[in-house]
Structure formats: structure tokens, C-alpha cells
Design an enzyme around this catalytic site. Structure first.
Site, mmCIF file in Angstrom:
data_model
loop_
_atom_site.group_PDB
_atom_site.id
_atom_site.type_symbol
_atom_site.label_atom_id
_atom_site.label_comp_id
_atom_site.label_asym_id
_atom_site.label_seq_id
_atom_site.Cartn_x
_atom_site.Cartn_y
_atom_site.Cartn_z
ATOM 1 N N THR A 1 -6.454 31.360 3.401
ATOM 2 C CA THR A 1 -6.339 31.479 4.508
ATOM 3 C C THR A 1 -4.975 31.845 5.055
ATOM 4 O O THR A 1 -4.481 32.701 5.828
ATOM 5 C CB THR A 1 -6.655 30.146 5.314
ATOM 6 O OG1 THR A 1 -7.836 29.806 4.701
ATOM 7 C CG2 THR A 1 -6.852 30.031 6.620
ATOM 8 N N THR A 2 -4.020 31.027 4.697
ATOM 9 C CA THR A 2 -2.595 31.398 5.264
ATOM 10 C C THR A 2 -2.220 32.676 4.759
ATOM 11 O O THR A 2 -1.349 33.410 5.300
ATOM 12 C CB THR A 2 -1.715 30.176 4.159
ATOM 13 O OG1 THR A 2 -2.211 28.918 4.458
ATOM 14 C CG2 THR A 2 -0.202 30.411 4.615
ATOM 15 N N TYR B 1 -13.793 26.369 -2.755
ATOM 16 C CA TYR B 1 -12.901 26.143 -1.654
ATOM 17 C C TYR B 1 -13.735 25.523 -0.270
ATOM 18 O O TYR B 1 -14.171 26.630 0.366
ATOM 19 C CB TYR B 1 -12.213 27.439 -1.333
ATOM 20 C CG TYR B 1 -10.976 27.460 -0.178
ATOM 21 C CD1 TYR B 1 -10.811 26.628 0.550
ATOM 22 C CD2 TYR B 1 -10.317 28.629 -0.007
ATOM 23 C CE1 TYR B 1 -10.027 26.381 1.674
ATOM 24 C CE2 TYR B 1 -9.429 28.899 0.871
ATOM 25 C CZ TYR B 1 -9.381 27.692 1.798
ATOM 26 O OH TYR B 1 -8.425 27.636 2.740
ATOM 27 N N LYS C 1 -11.245 22.686 -3.754
ATOM 28 C CA LYS C 1 -10.011 22.595 -2.744
ATOM 29 C C LYS C 1 -10.627 22.307 -1.615
ATOM 30 O O LYS C 1 -11.566 22.870 -0.841
ATOM 31 C CB LYS C 1 -9.397 23.881 -2.692
ATOM 32 C CG LYS C 1 -8.614 24.233 -1.565
ATOM 33 C CD LYS C 1 -7.773 25.436 -1.502
ATOM 34 C CE LYS C 1 -7.424 25.903 -0.316
ATOM 35 N NZ LYS C 1 -6.930 25.085 0.816
ATOM 36 N N GLY D 1 -6.514 19.744 1.336
ATOM 37 C CA GLY D 1 -6.044 20.924 2.020
ATOM 38 C C GLY D 1 -5.717 20.615 3.575
ATOM 39 O O GLY D 1 -5.332 21.593 4.191
ATOM 40 N N ASP E 1 -2.680 19.278 5.084
ATOM 41 C CA ASP E 1 -1.294 18.539 5.055
ATOM 42 C C ASP E 1 -1.080 17.486 5.487
ATOM 43 O O ASP E 1 -0.382 16.407 5.034
ATOM 44 C CB ASP E 1 -0.401 19.816 4.992
ATOM 45 C CG ASP E 1 -0.740 21.090 4.687
ATOM 46 O OD1 ASP E 1 -1.956 21.337 3.909
ATOM 47 O OD2 ASP E 1 0.251 22.160 4.638
ATOM 48 N N GLU E 2 -1.323 17.395 6.947
ATOM 49 C CA GLU E 2 -0.970 16.366 7.627
ATOM 50 C C GLU E 2 -1.810 14.987 7.481
ATOM 51 O O GLU E 2 -1.248 13.873 7.818
ATOM 52 C CB GLU E 2 -1.098 16.459 9.284
ATOM 53 C CG GLU E 2 -2.325 17.231 9.842
ATOM 54 C CD GLU E 2 -2.658 18.537 9.520
ATOM 55 O OE1 GLU E 2 -2.303 19.054 8.381
ATOM 56 O OE2 GLU E 2 -3.210 19.189 10.174
ATOM 57 N N VAL F 1 -3.487 21.611 -1.777
ATOM 58 C CA VAL F 1 -3.049 22.905 -1.455
ATOM 59 C C VAL F 1 -2.706 23.218 -0.029
ATOM 60 O O VAL F 1 -3.678 22.918 0.832
ATOM 61 C CB VAL F 1 -4.154 24.057 -1.863
ATOM 62 C CG1 VAL F 1 -3.884 25.446 -1.774
ATOM 63 C CG2 VAL F 1 -4.662 23.746 -3.384
ATOM 64 N N SER G 1 -0.377 25.221 3.440
ATOM 65 C CA SER G 1 0.897 26.084 3.941
ATOM 66 C C SER G 1 2.200 25.619 4.045
ATOM 67 O O SER G 1 3.141 26.266 3.850
ATOM 68 C CB SER G 1 0.233 26.495 5.394
ATOM 69 O OG SER G 1 0.276 25.636 6.220
HETATM 70 C C1 LIG Z 1 -7.115 25.549 8.101
HETATM 71 C C2 LIG Z 1 -5.862 25.907 7.209
HETATM 72 O O1 LIG Z 1 -5.210 26.949 7.441
HETATM 73 N N1 LIG Z 1 -5.417 24.950 6.481
HETATM 74 C C3 LIG Z 1 -4.311 24.965 5.592
HETATM 75 C C4 LIG Z 1 -3.238 23.775 5.855
HETATM 76 O O2 LIG Z 1 -2.092 23.894 5.061
HETATM 77 C C5 LIG Z 1 -2.709 23.812 7.314
HETATM 78 O O3 LIG Z 1 -2.011 24.822 7.765
HETATM 79 C C6 LIG Z 1 -1.979 22.318 7.297
HETATM 80 O O4 LIG Z 1 -2.508 21.357 7.239
HETATM 81 C C7 LIG Z 1 -1.698 22.433 9.010
HETATM 82 O O5 LIG Z 1 -2.632 22.165 9.788
HETATM 83 C C8 LIG Z 1 -4.610 25.176 4.198
HETATM 84 O O6 LIG Z 1 -5.536 24.297 3.758
HETATM 85 C C9 LIG Z 1 -5.191 26.574 4.034
HETATM 86 C C10 LIG Z 1 -4.971 26.892 2.712
HETATM 87 O O7 LIG Z 1 -4.951 25.988 1.627
HETATM 88 C C11 LIG Z 1 -4.883 28.493 2.466
HETATM 89 O O8 LIG Z 1 -4.273 29.236 2.766
HETATM 90 O O9 LIG Z 1 -6.106 28.762 1.695
#
Ligand SMILES: CC(=O)N[C@@H]([C@@H](O)[C@H](O)[C@H](O)CO)[C@@H](O)CC(=O)C(=O)O
EC number: 4.1.3.3
Length: 307
Positions: A51-52, A143, A173, A199, A201-202, A216, A218
Site C-alpha cells: 500500500t505504502t 495480507y 500481515k 499493520g 502502527d498506532e 509491517v 509505513s
Molecule cells: C492502510 C495503511 O496504509 N496502513 C499502513 C500503516 O503503516 C499506516 O500507514 C499507519 O498505521 C498509519 O495509520 C500499513 O499497514 C500499510 C502497509 O504495510 C503496506 O504498505 O503494505
């Protein structure tokens, strides 16, 4: 699966995809990006084209080139390169899976297709199986991402019995907030020695309490070093310290969300914090105003300097 499996644990950065100002993939950033993750963030594994990484906005050819670069430059430096191969077309998934195996990736992950959706967990299992057979020696991860795919049946139902159809299956994931379902995934994974990576993070600390083996995300791109301290505090039983660190990361992510925290904003934040030129996002995402990214980046820098 013939080779022995390195269990995927700890923090894994969901990487951004560097683009040039003209919107083409910029492979020249991958080498310095890997050094930055290892040296500045203490991050040794990556999850690419997810996604990121705007994977769904990239062509199959671009995804292959990126996967090739991450594996090539990461060899001997990174512990694991996991390649996301999820696409709407199973043919594209299979091609990316076969390619990932040919370049020495450490694992592949697949999301549910999200236009024509599987009608139940069994249909999704079949889809994952038909991808996995194109890379039978690579660990396969499901995922789970209901907020983006719209496919919201329990991940635990997808895991249940999947080892009977996918010998290479190695875990999930889990990018969702249903702690009941997450807990059931952890419970089921125990007897198979699979990995459950969280996934959101918060909310990571809650997932660790339930037994997640890592994460995992961002934000580990730019504050992985501090979140690693949270993991260490949790492992040491220092829950006060772990909670304090999670509260701080929550506060930053809430601040960012209040400003409209999409992948485009996140990508610009990464450029501001790391100094690496991630470039613009790809349409339909729109570039983020620099001042907005700088405000978030300043919070992240203060957080990192404080630890
Ligand atoms: C929906 C989304 O993009 N979630 C992010 C989180 O890291 C997210 O950016 C973070 O929790 C902030 O909300 C990751 O789970 C995405 C991820 O691992 C990926 O890029 O595949």
C-alpha cells in the site's frame, strides 16, 4: 516447500516507491534507502510494492524492476525482502510471484482482489493457492487489508486449514483493528510456527500483548528506531515504558491524520525526515503541500531526538 524458512519477526518497513519528478520509478534511490533504513532506523526487513509503495498504481513491469532492485541492493544487508504480489488479475499475481522467486526474494504476500471479490474465505484461499504454486519455495503471507480491499471476512477463517492447500503458507500481515480476529490468527498460527505481523502502527502494542510476532508499517521508515525501543521495552516486561512510547507515536499519527494523512502525505513526510528524494505520488494521489509534510516531519524529528 523444500528450503528452511527464516521466521519473519520484528519491525518491517512498508517501503515507499521513489519516483522521478516526471513520475517514473527511480531505482537510484533504492541503495541509499536501504542504507538509511539499516543505519538510521535499525530496520532490516522490508515489505515492498504494498500500500505504502503504491503497488496497485504500478505496472507489472515496474513492480518487477523494483523487486529486482530491492533484492539486488539488499543482498547481504537486509534480512528479508517480502514482495507484495497482489493485483486484480490472478495472472499478474502469478507472474509477479514467479518473478519474486527468480530474483531471490525471501517471501511474497498477496491481498484479496478487490474489484471482483471472493465470495467467501474458501474462494480467497483458492486464489492464494493458485498464486503460491508459481513460487512454491517462497513463504506466502496473506495480507489482510479490509479497509482497502473491502474483503472483510475474518482472516482467521482464511488461515483455518490453509496449510492443507498451501504448503508454503507462513502467516498473515494483519492490517485491521479487530483484536478478536487477530487473536484467533495468533492462536491458530502457534502450532504452525507462522508469523503474524500487525499493520496498524498506532495500535501495535495491543497486538504485541496478543502475541503478534512483529509489524509491517509505513511509520517504521522514519521512526523505526524508536519503535524498536518499544518492542525491547515490551520484551523486557517494562510495560510503562512501552506504553509511553506507543502514546507518543499515537500522538504523532493522530496529528498527521488530522491534517489528512494519506500515502501521498506520508511519502512527502519520508522525504522531509530522511532527506531521500521519494518524489511525487502517482495519480490518482495528489502531491502533498510541503508545509503540511514539514509540520508532521518536525514532530517526528522531535520524537526521534527525544529518544
Ligand atoms: C492502510 C495503511 O496504509 N496502513 C499502513 C500503516 O503503516 C499506516 O500507514 C499507519 O498505521 C498509519 O495509520 C500499513 O499497514 C500499510 C502497509 O504495510 C503496506 O504498505 O503494505
Amino acid at each position: 516447500m523444500s528450503r528452511s524458512v527464516k521466521k519473519l519477526t520484528g519491525l518491517v518497513a512498508a517501503t515507499f516507491t521513489p519516483l522521478t519528478a516526471e513520475g517514473e520509478i527511480n531505482l537510484s534511490v533504492i541503495g541509499p534507502y536501504i542504507d538509511y533504513l539499516i543505519e538510521k532506523q535499525n530496520i532490516k526487513s522490508v515489505f515492498i510494492n504494498g500500500t505504502t509503495g503504491e503497488g496497485s498504481s504500478l505496472s507489472v513491469e515496474e513492480r518487477k524492476q523494483l523487486a529486482g532492485a530491492w533484492c539486488q541492493y539488499g543482498r547481504g544487508k537486509l534480512e528479508q525482502v517480502i514482495v507484495h504480489v497482489g493485483c486484480l488479475s490472478i495472472k499478474d499475481c502469478q507472474e509477479l510471484a514467479r518473478h519474486a522467486a527468480s530474483i531471490g526474494a525471501d517471501g511474497i504476500a498477496v491481498t484479496s482482489p478487490s474489484y471482483f471479490k471472493p465470495i467467501n474465505a474458501d474462494a480467497l484461499k483458492l486464489f492464494i493457492k493458485e498464486v503460491s504454486i508459481f513460487a512454491p519455495d517462497l513463504p506466502m503471507y496473506y495480507y489482510h487489508l479490509p479497509s482497502m480491499t473491502g474483503v472483510a471476512f475474518d482472516a482467521a477463517d482464511v488461515l483455518n486449514g490453509i496449510e492443507q492447500v498451501i504448503p508454503s503458507f507462513q502467516g498473515v500481515k494483519y492490517t485491521g483493528t479487530d483484536l478478536r480476529d487477530l487473536g484467533q490468527c495468533v492462536s491458530y498460527s502457534q502450532s504452525h510456527n507462522w508469523s503474524v505481523l500487525f499493520g496498524v502502527d498506532e495500535q501495535l502494542l495491543g497486538a504485541l500483548v496478543l502475541g503478534a510476532h512483529g509489524a509491517v508499517g509505513s511509520t517504521y521508515n522514519y521512526f523505526g528506531r524508536v519503535v524498536n525501543q518499544m518492542l525491547a521495552a515490551f520484551d523486557d516486561g517494562n510495560h510503562m515504558q512501552a506504553r509511553a512510547l506507543q502514546f507518543e507515536s499515537m500522538e504523532i499519527i493522530t496529528f498527521a491524520k488530522n491534517l489528512g494523512f494519506d500515502v501521498a502525505v506520508n511519502k512527502q513526510v519520508m522525504s522531509e525526515v530522511s532527506g531521500l528524494a521519494m518524489g511525487p505520488p502517482r495519480l490518482p494521489l495528489l502531491p502533498c503541500p510541503v508545509l503540511k509534510a514539514q509540520a508532521i516531519a518536525q514532530k517526528i524529528k522531535d520524537f526521534s531526538q527525544g529518544h
